[in-house]
Scaffold this motif. Sequence first.
Motif, PDB file in Angstrom:
ATOM      1  N   ILE A  76     -27.706 -12.793   4.092  1.00  0.00           N
ATOM      2  CA  ILE A  76     -27.308 -11.701   3.216  1.00  0.00           C
ATOM      3  C   ILE A  76     -25.819 -11.398   3.430  1.00  0.00           C
ATOM      4  O   ILE A  76     -25.333 -11.390   4.560  1.00  0.00           O
ATOM      5  CB  ILE A  76     -28.192 -10.469   3.497  1.00  0.00           C
ATOM      6  N   ALA A  77     -25.094 -11.207   2.327  1.00  0.00           N
ATOM      7  CA  ALA A  77     -23.649 -11.009   2.411  1.00  0.00           C
ATOM      8  C   ALA A  77     -23.171 -10.162   1.240  1.00  0.00           C
ATOM      9  O   ALA A  77     -23.840 -10.074   0.215  1.00  0.00           O
ATOM     10  CB  ALA A  77     -22.924 -12.354   2.405  1.00  0.00           C
ATOM     11  N   ASP A  78     -21.995  -9.572   1.410  1.00  0.00           N
ATOM     12  CA  ASP A  78     -21.344  -8.837   0.324  1.00  0.00           C
ATOM     13  C   ASP A  78     -19.843  -8.827   0.607  1.00  0.00           C
ATOM     14  O   ASP A  78     -19.336  -7.978   1.337  1.00  0.00           O
ATOM     15  CB  ASP A  78     -21.887  -7.417   0.224  1.00  0.00           C
ATOM     16  N   LEU A  79     -19.131  -9.803   0.047  1.00  0.00           N
ATOM     17  CA  LEU A  79     -17.707  -9.931   0.326  1.00  0.00           C
ATOM     18  C   LEU A  79     -16.920  -8.735  -0.181  1.00  0.00           C
ATOM     19  O   LEU A  79     -15.870  -8.391   0.378  1.00  0.00           O
ATOM     20  CB  LEU A  79     -17.169 -11.222  -0.288  1.00  0.00           C
ATOM     21  N   ASP A  80     -17.403  -8.083  -1.243  1.00  0.00           N
ATOM     22  CA  ASP A  80     -16.705  -6.912  -1.778  1.00  0.00           C
ATOM     23  C   ASP A  80     -16.684  -5.761  -0.780  1.00  0.00           C
ATOM     24  O   ASP A  80     -15.816  -4.887  -0.835  1.00  0.00           O
ATOM     25  CB  ASP A  80     -17.357  -6.446  -3.077  1.00  0.00           C
ATOM     26  N   LYS A  81     -17.647  -5.740   0.127  1.00  0.00           N
ATOM     27  CA  LYS A  81     -17.712  -4.707   1.158  1.00  0.00           C
ATOM     28  C   LYS A  81     -17.166  -5.185   2.503  1.00  0.00           C
ATOM     29  O   LYS A  81     -17.239  -4.477   3.500  1.00  0.00           O
ATOM     30  CB  LYS A  81     -19.163  -4.232   1.338  1.00  0.00           C
ATOM     31  N   GLY A  82     -16.645  -6.410   2.523  1.00  0.00           N
ATOM     32  CA  GLY A  82     -16.125  -6.942   3.775  1.00  0.00           C
ATOM     33  C   GLY A  82     -17.194  -7.467   4.699  1.00  0.00           C
ATOM     34  O   GLY A  82     -16.955  -7.650   5.897  1.00  0.00           O
ATOM     35  N   MET A  83     -18.382  -7.725   4.156  1.00  0.00           N
ATOM     36  CA  MET A  83     -19.486  -8.272   4.949  1.00  0.00           C
ATOM     37  C   MET A  83     -19.547  -9.777   4.695  1.00  0.00           C
ATOM     38  O   MET A  83     -19.993 -10.218   3.631  1.00  0.00           O
ATOM     39  CB  MET A  83     -20.801  -7.593   4.546  1.00  0.00           C
ATOM     40  N   LEU A  84     -19.055 -10.573   5.656  1.00  0.00           N
ATOM     41  CA  LEU A  84     -18.966 -12.018   5.479  1.00  0.00           C
ATOM     42  C   LEU A  84     -20.322 -12.706   5.537  1.00  0.00           C
ATOM     43  O   LEU A  84     -20.424 -13.880   5.195  1.00  0.00           O
ATOM     44  CB  LEU A  84     -18.043 -12.617   6.544  1.00  0.00           C
ATOM     45  N   GLY A  85     -21.322 -12.000   5.963  1.00  0.00           N
ATOM     46  CA  GLY A  85     -22.665 -12.555   5.890  1.00  0.00           C
ATOM     47  C   GLY A  85     -23.397 -12.594   7.205  1.00  0.00           C
ATOM     48  O   GLY A  85     -22.808 -12.769   8.274  1.00  0.00           O
ATOM     49  N   ALA A  86     -24.716 -12.415   7.108  1.00  0.00           N
ATOM     50  CA  ALA A  86     -25.571 -12.756   8.228  1.00  0.00           C
ATOM     51  C   ALA A  86     -25.499 -14.267   8.378  1.00  0.00           C
ATOM     52  O   ALA A  86     -25.116 -14.984   7.456  1.00  0.00           O
ATOM     53  CB  ALA A  86     -27.003 -12.293   7.964  1.00  0.00           C
ATOM     54  N   ASN A  87     -25.870 -14.771   9.553  1.00  0.00           N
ATOM     55  CA  ASN A  87     -25.588 -16.165   9.839  1.00  0.00           C
ATOM     56  C   ASN A  87     -26.698 -16.771  10.681  1.00  0.00           C
ATOM     57  O   ASN A  87     -26.991 -16.278  11.770  1.00  0.00           O
ATOM     58  CB  ASN A  87     -24.248 -16.267  10.582  1.00  0.00           C
ATOM     59  N   GLY A  88     -27.309 -17.825  10.173  1.00  0.00           N
ATOM     60  CA  GLY A  88     -28.355 -18.500  10.933  1.00  0.00           C
ATOM     61  C   GLY A  88     -27.823 -19.375  12.047  1.00  0.00           C
ATOM     62  O   GLY A  88     -28.588 -19.878  12.868  1.00  0.00           O
ATOM     63  N   ILE A  89     -26.500 -19.567  12.097  1.00  0.00           N
ATOM     64  CA  ILE A  89     -25.879 -20.371  13.146  1.00  0.00           C
ATOM     65  C   ILE A  89     -25.519 -19.463  14.315  1.00  0.00           C
ATOM     66  O   ILE A  89     -24.695 -18.554  14.181  1.00  0.00           O
ATOM     67  CB  ILE A  89     -24.610 -21.085  12.641  1.00  0.00           C
ATOM     68  N   VAL A  90     -26.139 -19.683  15.461  1.00  0.00           N
ATOM     69  CA  VAL A  90     -25.876 -18.851  16.634  1.00  0.00           C
ATOM     70  C   VAL A  90     -24.433 -19.052  17.087  1.00  0.00           C
ATOM     71  O   VAL A  90     -24.001 -20.180  17.342  1.00  0.00           O
ATOM     72  CB  VAL A  90     -26.853 -19.196  17.771  1.00  0.00           C
ATOM     73  N   GLY A  91     -23.684 -17.968  17.153  1.00  0.00           N
ATOM     74  CA  GLY A  91     -22.271 -18.054  17.504  1.00  0.00           C
ATOM     75  C   GLY A  91     -21.388 -18.441  16.334  1.00  0.00           C
ATOM     76  O   GLY A  91     -20.214 -18.780  16.525  1.00  0.00           O
ATOM     77  N   GLY A  92     -21.921 -18.367  15.119  1.00  0.00           N
ATOM     78  CA  GLY A  92     -21.158 -18.780  13.944  1.00  0.00           C
ATOM     79  C   GLY A  92     -20.157 -17.763  13.447  1.00  0.00           C
ATOM     80  O   GLY A  92     -19.260 -18.099  12.669  1.00  0.00           O
ATOM     81  N   GLY A  93     -20.281 -16.511  13.870  1.00  0.00           N
ATOM     82  CA  GLY A  93     -19.426 -15.453  13.351  1.00  0.00           C
ATOM     83  C   GLY A  93     -18.025 -15.385  13.930  1.00  0.00           C
ATOM     84  O   GLY A  93     -17.062 -15.156  13.194  1.00  0.00           O
ATOM     85  N   PRO A  94     -17.837 -15.551  15.248  1.00  0.00           N
ATOM     86  CA  PRO A  94     -16.496 -15.402  15.831  1.00  0.00           C
ATOM     87  C   PRO A  94     -15.412 -16.271  15.202  1.00  0.00           C
ATOM     88  O   PRO A  94     -14.298 -15.768  14.961  1.00  0.00           O
ATOM     89  CB  PRO A  94     -16.737 -15.751  17.313  1.00  0.00           C
ATOM     90  N   PRO A  95     -15.663 -17.548  14.891  1.00  0.00           N
ATOM     91  CA  PRO A  95     -14.589 -18.316  14.236  1.00  0.00           C
ATOM     92  C   PRO A  95     -14.195 -17.740  12.881  1.00  0.00           C
ATOM     93  O   PRO A  95     -13.027 -17.836  12.482  1.00  0.00           O
ATOM     94  CB  PRO A  95     -15.200 -19.717  14.076  1.00  0.00           C
ATOM     95  N   LEU A  96     -15.154 -17.141  12.171  1.00  0.00           N
ATOM     96  CA  LEU A  96     -14.846 -16.575  10.861  1.00  0.00           C
ATOM     97  C   LEU A  96     -13.863 -15.414  10.978  1.00  0.00           C
ATOM     98  O   LEU A  96     -12.949 -15.274  10.160  1.00  0.00           O
ATOM     99  CB  LEU A  96     -16.119 -16.108  10.172  1.00  0.00           C
ATOM    100  N   VAL A  97     -14.046 -14.567  11.985  1.00  0.00           N
ATOM    101  CA  VAL A  97     -13.133 -13.420  12.099  1.00  0.00           C
ATOM    102  C   VAL A  97     -11.777 -13.835  12.652  1.00  0.00           C
ATOM    103  O   VAL A  97     -10.797 -13.120  12.465  1.00  0.00           O
ATOM    104  CB  VAL A  97     -13.737 -12.260  12.931  1.00  0.00           C
TER     105      VAL A  97
END
Length: 308
Positions: free
Chosen positions: A88-109
């Motif tokens: 689930i994601a909403d780029l308009d709200k600055g939510m880049l998305g939930a992520n099924g990849i463990v540890g997948g979020g830090p590189p995005l930020v």
Amino acid sequence: MRTIREFEDRLHVEFATGEIPGFVHLYAGEEAIAAGVCAHLNEDDYIASTHRGHGHCIAKGCDVKAMMKEIYGKKDGLCHGKGGSMHIADLDKGMLGANGIVGGGPPLVCGVGLSAKVRGTKQVGVAFTGDGGSNQGTFLESLNLAAVWNLPCVFVVENNGYAESTSTNFSTRGIDIAKRADGFGMPGVVVDGHDFFAVYEAAGEAIRRAREGGGPSLIECKVNRYYGHFEGDAQTYRAPNEVENIRRERDCLDMFARRVTDAGLIERSELEQIDEEVRALIDEAVEEAKAAPEPGQADLLSDVYVSY
């Protein structure tokens, strides 16, 4: 926090009916973290989430009814029914998305931070990661990259004690994950993830520092989740009455209510009114999600390619 709790508690009930497709990972018990961090963020700031992302979505301002429709796989959902709970994601709200990849979020930020630095904005990127994700190479590489480039990023570890069913006692050496920040020359702090005010204070300092060019920070929030790793998890790895004791003694909503009412900041009746309004909102969200249209055959090939 109340909206997140009611949303998750209701999903726990609704998932058991078999009407919700895919997997669902509930955030109940950890509400103070998402709320305490996101309270400092602007609409143009960005967050990256985990597979347990509903709380982050709600705290960042995503539409609750559109979220519920997404989880039910409906066409009017935030991602047109194609992402479901784990994406689930909403780029308009600055939510880049939930992520099924463990540890997948830090590189995005790190990307968010680099973009903000190059363009000269005051935006901040926040990555939420679990204790299991903190042992992924992506997490440590992102800490290093953010430190080397002095990026406006904040890394929040939601340490709920279990990576799926594996206790941190078996998977992680050392007392505090936050101590890893020392190896990258950034501040690292540990807070009680059940205490909204502790999270709020730590996050406020880290986000302020990032906005002012001070670079990244690491915040470890020690907390507990009330439900299993996923809906259907038998939780045989947990001690007897473990969750019941936490609910009774360390519930973030109860702690918040006691503190603000004892201090005379908010009347109990005001909190009760919020509870009633939230329950009505969640009832409406579920009712509308069940009645919403399903994606059609023509929707299969939409949102597949980007037109440049």
